[in-house]
Design a protein around this motif. Sequence first.
Motif, PDB file in Angstrom:
ATOM      1  N   HIS A 155      24.488  27.464  -6.566  1.00 35.19           N
ATOM      2  CA  HIS A 155      23.112  27.787  -6.193  1.00 35.19           C
ATOM      3  C   HIS A 155      22.760  29.083  -6.923  1.00 35.19           C
ATOM      4  O   HIS A 155      23.540  30.037  -6.903  1.00 35.19           O
ATOM      5  CB  HIS A 155      22.985  28.016  -4.684  1.00 35.19           C
ATOM      6  CG  HIS A 155      23.037  26.770  -3.875  1.00 35.19           C
ATOM      7  ND1 HIS A 155      21.976  25.884  -3.800  1.00 35.19           N
ATOM      8  CD2 HIS A 155      24.013  26.255  -3.092  1.00 35.19           C
ATOM      9  CE1 HIS A 155      22.308  24.875  -2.993  1.00 35.19           C
ATOM     10  NE2 HIS A 155      23.540  25.079  -2.565  1.00 35.19           N
ATOM     11  N   ARG A 214      21.666  29.668  -0.908  1.00 34.90           N
ATOM     12  CA  ARG A 214      22.815  30.421  -1.403  1.00 34.90           C
ATOM     13  C   ARG A 214      23.682  30.939  -0.277  1.00 34.90           C
ATOM     14  O   ARG A 214      24.883  30.789  -0.282  1.00 34.90           O
ATOM     15  CB  ARG A 214      22.348  31.577  -2.266  1.00 34.90           C
ATOM     16  CG  ARG A 214      23.483  32.462  -2.698  1.00 34.90           C
ATOM     17  CD  ARG A 214      23.590  32.434  -4.178  1.00 34.90           C
ATOM     18  NE  ARG A 214      24.724  33.236  -4.574  1.00 34.90           N
ATOM     19  CZ  ARG A 214      25.609  32.831  -5.442  1.00 34.90           C
ATOM     20  NH1 ARG A 214      25.503  31.645  -5.993  1.00 34.90           N
ATOM     21  NH2 ARG A 214      26.613  33.574  -5.779  1.00 34.90           N
ATOM     22  N   ASN A 258      30.157  27.280  -6.061  1.00 30.06           N
ATOM     23  CA  ASN A 258      28.829  27.517  -5.519  1.00 30.06           C
ATOM     24  C   ASN A 258      27.937  27.846  -6.703  1.00 30.06           C
ATOM     25  O   ASN A 258      28.009  28.941  -7.254  1.00 30.06           O
ATOM     26  CB  ASN A 258      28.854  28.665  -4.509  1.00 30.06           C
ATOM     27  CG  ASN A 258      27.482  28.932  -3.908  1.00 30.06           C
ATOM     28  OD1 ASN A 258      26.463  28.473  -4.415  1.00 30.06           O
ATOM     29  ND2 ASN A 258      27.461  29.693  -2.825  1.00 30.06           N
TER      30      ASN A 258
END
Length: 193
Positions: free
Chosen positions: A183, A190, A181
């Motif tokens: 983001h 997110r 992840n």
Amino acid sequence: MSEKESNGNVRCQWLTKDPIYITYHDEEWGKPEYDNLRLFEILCLEGQQAGLSWLTVLKKRENYRKVFYNFNPYKISKLTHDDVKIILTNTGIIRHKSKIEAIINNAKCYIKMENNSENFSDFIWSFVNNKPKVNYWHNIKEIPNDTETSLALSIALKKRGFKFVGSTICYAFMQACGLVNDHVIDCVCRRKA
């Protein structure tokens, strides 16, 4: 830090104002993908990006799906040299012979893995111990182009015969499929990833 949009939302800084890109960022990028064929498609498309922008590939994605049978490896693997010549005339995709041949090659490698009882999704996710790695980047400049994990994935894919799967391509693939992840912490997506 990321820039605030007029509606108060904050998104990752690599994003442009192109609606296709925004939809991709908000609805796909960074969300864990486990489907074998979707993972195969994304890996193939990431390879098409080499030397180009992801937006270029994204705008041609539907054409790739038409040309490559929705990324069905069994149908792709039957494409011949004559088919490649025809595909190279299609302006709806990136007309790069080696990249087109890589998709066909990778379909054969995918099938070989399956014939060896190696599940593609299980193989891919094993590189992050079957759990997305959550990073805490404040700024796009902190995000690496590749990692030891993407290098390990690249080496393992190449060992199985895959092409256009360098470490940087593999990291972009890992980001796209939610294995990591990436983001930035203030991105509106997110919490969704």
